[in-house]
Design a protein around this motif. Structure first.
Motif, mmCIF file in Angstrom:
data_model
loop_
_atom_site.group_PDB
_atom_site.id
_atom_site.type_symbol
_atom_site.label_atom_id
_atom_site.label_comp_id
_atom_site.label_asym_id
_atom_site.label_seq_id
_atom_site.Cartn_x
_atom_site.Cartn_y
_atom_site.Cartn_z
ATOM 1 N N GLU A 164 -5.005 -1.208 87.371
ATOM 2 C CA GLU A 164 -6.397 -1.075 87.765
ATOM 3 C C GLU A 164 -6.441 -0.860 89.278
ATOM 4 O O GLU A 164 -6.162 -1.768 90.057
ATOM 5 C CB GLU A 164 -7.151 -2.343 87.376
ATOM 6 C CG GLU A 164 -8.649 -2.274 87.625
ATOM 7 C CD GLU A 164 -9.334 -3.569 87.259
ATOM 8 O OE1 GLU A 164 -10.415 -3.839 87.823
ATOM 9 O OE2 GLU A 164 -8.787 -4.325 86.419
ATOM 10 N N LEU A 165 -6.757 0.367 89.699
ATOM 11 C CA LEU A 165 -6.789 0.726 91.118
ATOM 12 C C LEU A 165 -7.989 1.605 91.407
ATOM 13 O O LEU A 165 -8.448 2.363 90.543
ATOM 14 C CB LEU A 165 -5.508 1.482 91.515
ATOM 15 C CG LEU A 165 -4.177 0.733 91.456
ATOM 16 C CD1 LEU A 165 -3.033 1.707 91.727
ATOM 17 C CD2 LEU A 165 -4.153 -0.416 92.443
ATOM 18 N N ASP A 166 -8.461 1.533 92.646
ATOM 19 C CA ASP A 166 -9.521 2.403 93.134
ATOM 20 C C ASP A 166 -8.872 3.616 93.797
ATOM 21 O O ASP A 166 -8.128 3.470 94.776
ATOM 22 C CB ASP A 166 -10.377 1.626 94.147
ATOM 23 C CG ASP A 166 -11.531 2.440 94.707
ATOM 24 O OD1 ASP A 166 -11.595 3.649 94.449
ATOM 25 O OD2 ASP A 166 -12.364 1.849 95.418
ATOM 26 N N SER A 167 -9.133 4.800 93.294
ATOM 27 C CA SER A 167 -8.524 6.020 93.832
ATOM 28 C C SER A 167 -8.863 6.244 95.294
ATOM 29 O O SER A 167 -8.146 6.963 96.000
ATOM 30 C CB SER A 167 -8.984 7.236 93.022
ATOM 31 O OG SER A 167 -8.589 7.117 91.677
ATOM 32 N N GLN A 168 -9.964 5.647 95.764
ATOM 33 C CA GLN A 168 -10.392 5.818 97.146
ATOM 34 C C GLN A 168 -9.731 4.821 98.098
ATOM 35 O O GLN A 168 -9.918 4.897 99.308
ATOM 36 C CB GLN A 168 -11.919 5.695 97.225
ATOM 37 C CG GLN A 168 -12.613 6.747 96.367
ATOM 38 C CD GLN A 168 -14.086 6.451 96.131
ATOM 39 O OE1 GLN A 168 -14.902 7.355 96.158
ATOM 40 N NE2 GLN A 168 -14.427 5.196 95.908
ATOM 41 N N ASP A 169 -8.972 3.878 97.539
ATOM 42 C CA ASP A 169 -8.261 2.889 98.354
ATOM 43 C C ASP A 169 -6.987 2.484 97.610
ATOM 44 O O ASP A 169 -6.980 1.563 96.794
ATOM 45 C CB ASP A 169 -9.139 1.663 98.604
ATOM 46 C CG ASP A 169 -8.433 0.589 99.440
ATOM 47 O OD1 ASP A 169 -7.327 0.874 99.951
ATOM 48 O OD2 ASP A 169 -9.000 -0.510 99.564
ATOM 49 N N ARG A 198 -16.923 8.618 97.547
ATOM 50 C CA ARG A 198 -16.233 9.091 98.761
ATOM 51 C C ARG A 198 -15.072 10.003 98.340
ATOM 52 O O ARG A 198 -13.900 9.610 98.405
ATOM 53 C CB ARG A 198 -15.715 7.907 99.578
ATOM 54 C CG ARG A 198 -16.767 6.849 99.901
ATOM 55 C CD ARG A 198 -16.295 5.824 100.929
ATOM 56 N NE ARG A 198 -14.961 5.327 100.660
ATOM 57 C CZ ARG A 198 -14.668 4.330 99.822
ATOM 58 N NH1 ARG A 198 -15.625 3.736 99.129
ATOM 59 N NH2 ARG A 198 -13.422 3.919 99.663
ATOM 60 N N PRO A 199 -15.359 11.201 97.896
ATOM 61 C CA PRO A 199 -14.302 12.075 97.371
ATOM 62 C C PRO A 199 -13.230 12.431 98.395
ATOM 63 O O PRO A 199 -12.061 12.559 98.030
ATOM 64 C CB PRO A 199 -15.059 13.320 96.893
ATOM 65 C CG PRO A 199 -16.370 13.283 97.595
ATOM 66 C CD PRO A 199 -16.693 11.845 97.797
ATOM 67 N N VAL A 200 -13.608 12.585 99.663
ATOM 68 C CA VAL A 200 -12.605 12.923 100.682
ATOM 69 C C VAL A 200 -11.611 11.777 100.826
ATOM 70 O O VAL A 200 -10.402 12.007 100.996
ATOM 71 C CB VAL A 200 -13.274 13.260 102.028
ATOM 72 C CG1 VAL A 200 -12.224 13.444 103.116
ATOM 73 C CG2 VAL A 200 -14.119 14.527 101.910
ATOM 74 N N LEU A 240 -14.730 22.415 96.329
ATOM 75 C CA LEU A 240 -13.523 21.659 95.996
ATOM 76 C C LEU A 240 -12.428 21.900 97.029
ATOM 77 O O LEU A 240 -11.793 20.955 97.518
ATOM 78 C CB LEU A 240 -13.025 22.042 94.603
ATOM 79 C CG LEU A 240 -11.721 21.369 94.158
ATOM 80 C CD1 LEU A 240 -11.866 19.860 94.114
ATOM 81 C CD2 LEU A 240 -11.285 21.903 92.796
ATOM 82 N N GLU A 241 -12.205 23.148 97.383
ATOM 83 C CA GLU A 241 -11.162 23.455 98.372
ATOM 84 C C GLU A 241 -11.481 22.818 99.721
ATOM 85 O O GLU A 241 -10.588 22.296 100.405
ATOM 86 C CB GLU A 241 -11.012 24.964 98.519
ATOM 87 C CG GLU A 241 -9.833 25.368 99.398
ATOM 88 C CD GLU A 241 -9.538 26.851 99.331
ATOM 89 O OE1 GLU A 241 -8.458 27.251 99.802
ATOM 90 O OE2 GLU A 241 -10.388 27.602 98.811
ATOM 91 N N LYS A 242 -12.753 22.823 100.118
ATOM 92 C CA LYS A 242 -13.161 22.219 101.395
ATOM 93 C C LYS A 242 -12.850 20.723 101.398
ATOM 94 O O LYS A 242 -12.307 20.187 102.378
ATOM 95 C CB LYS A 242 -14.659 22.452 101.610
ATOM 96 C CG LYS A 242 -15.234 21.827 102.877
ATOM 97 C CD LYS A 242 -16.704 22.219 103.029
ATOM 98 C CE LYS A 242 -17.305 21.629 104.297
ATOM 99 N NZ LYS A 242 -17.460 20.159 104.189
ATOM 100 N N VAL A 243 -13.170 20.031 100.300
ATOM 101 C CA VAL A 243 -12.925 18.591 100.218
ATOM 102 C C VAL A 243 -11.429 18.298 100.259
ATOM 103 O O VAL A 243 -10.982 17.362 100.939
ATOM 104 C CB VAL A 243 -13.565 18.012 98.938
ATOM 105 C CG1 VAL A 243 -13.079 16.591 98.668
ATOM 106 C CG2 VAL A 243 -15.090 18.038 99.043
ATOM 107 N N VAL A 244 -10.649 19.095 99.542
ATOM 108 C CA VAL A 244 -9.200 18.868 99.512
ATOM 109 C C VAL A 244 -8.588 19.096 100.883
ATOM 110 O O VAL A 244 -7.697 18.347 101.313
ATOM 111 C CB VAL A 244 -8.542 19.769 98.437
ATOM 112 C CG1 VAL A 244 -7.025 19.729 98.550
ATOM 113 C CG2 VAL A 244 -8.971 19.320 97.041
#
Length: 368
Positions: free
Chosen positions: A198-203, A226-228, A285-289
């Protein structure tokens, strides 16, 4: 009875479920009534055409309750996107996730692995360490198992999600038993080493830098607040030269179908909002990545038309149930009673137009 109803009838008899009956509802579909007073009803056209053993935790009645009544569960610290359905729904959704998505997220990712990852300079192999992040019930791991030759299985897969029951569903499928997503002959000992957390992808602070060779973020980027940050954590935990895959929708068919159903019943009310609608736009999507730290990226597009009856039935179940409850906000009881029929009509219109339920996806391939 239709063939699907006959299968359910036989299954219930085998389960020794005494208190049930099957009737026709107003839309002409077979309906299943459960318990001694027949108070709990569910249209069989929205249930799986073939009874699935794992869905019956204690009894058929338990499954129907799990479908129609949602219970709270412990959640991780991750803040959910405000336009997604309530978080506790996903816990009940975990065990029927693949079916209710029409296998779309699994099939598209399996194609990406076969056509784009394994043919690249960075294929998954026996020395690979893969992170299936925001994994739901382990869709990325399942796609690897179905797409990669056994001798090329990675030495380690971490499956992580912030919803406890999604993690539990992944663990049940991938650890200690034969995976339903693997070939029939593959036993648990033949599967890759899989760990579910169980993990948060943002942290991902519990994971060291430069750990993974591959990162998969499959149709989750638009759910993050917070997708970035999620991309930044994927980049940080990848080794130099590591390969990341991030997928999101270009056309999410169920939303088109739900909007069509809404217009049939209450055209005066607002349409159900889409989480992360900006990701449907080209270039976002590309901008965020890239903002997340990747500089070498390639965008490809995928199209999947779901045409088989079982998967269409699963998607219809998704659109008729709690996942799309926000579409029925402001409805009267009479309006809600018309929902399943309106969804069925809208599904038919989609199939008539495209030959099935049409999904389109953006796939961002990135090298660290």
């Amino acid at each position: 009875m239709c063939s699907g109803t006959k299968r359910w009838h036989s299954h219930l008899q085998n389960k020794k479920t005494a208190n049930y009956k099957i009737t026709k509802n107003r839309s002409g579909f077979d309906s299943l009534h459960l318990d001694s007073h027949f108070e709990h009803t569910f249209p069989l056209n929205l249930l799986p055409c073939r009874p699935v053993r794992s869905l019956f935790r204690c009894s058929t009645y338990t499954y129907i309750q799990a479908t129609t009544h949602l219970h709270k569960c412990k959640m991780a610290s991750h803040v959910q996107h405000p336009k997604l359905p309530f978080s506790e729904f996903f816990s009940k959704f975990a065990n029927i996730y693949v079916r209710q998505t029409g296998h779309a997220t699994l099939d598209i990712l399996a194609d990406v692995i076969t056509e784009n990852i394994q043919t690249s300079a960075h294929p998954i192999g026996p020395d690979s360490v893969v992170h299936d992040t925001a994994a739901g019930p382990g869709i990325g791991a399942a796609a690897i198992i179905t797409s990669v030759a056994k001798e090329q299985f990675p030495k380690e897969i971490l499956v992580s999600d912030n919803v406890p029951m999604m993690v539990s569903a992944a663990r049940d499928s991938l650890i200690g038993s034969t995976s339903a997503s693997a070939s029939a002959s593959a036993s648990a000992s033949e599967l890759p080493h899989v760990e579910c957390k169980e993990l948060d992808s943002q942290d991902l602070s519990s994971i060291p830098d430069n750990y993974f060779t591959h990162s998969i973020n499959n149709f989750s980027i638009f759910t993050f607040s917070r997708p970035v940050d999620a991309i930044r954590e994927s980049c940080r935990t990848l080794r130099p030269g590591g390969f990341a895959v991030v997928t999101c929708w270009r056309r999410f068919a169920p939303m088109f179908i739900v909007h069509a159903a809404q217009k049939k019943i209450r055209p005066d009310l607002p349409l159900m909002a889409t989480p992360g609608p900006e990701f449907f736009e080209e270039g976002v999507l590309e901008k965020v990545v890239r903002e997340g730290g990747f500089t070498e990226t390639t965008l490809v597009e995928k199209v999947l038309v779901v045409a088989d009856e079982d998967n269409i039935a699963g998607l219809t179940m998704l659109m008729s149930g709690p996942m799309m409850s926000k579409a029925r906000e402001g409805y009267t009881d009479e309006d809600r009673a018309r929902w399943a029929e309106a969804v069925g009509q809208s599904v038919k219109e989609e199939v008539d137009q495209f030959g099935g339920i049409r999904f389109e996806a953006y796939v961002l391939l990135a090298i660290k």
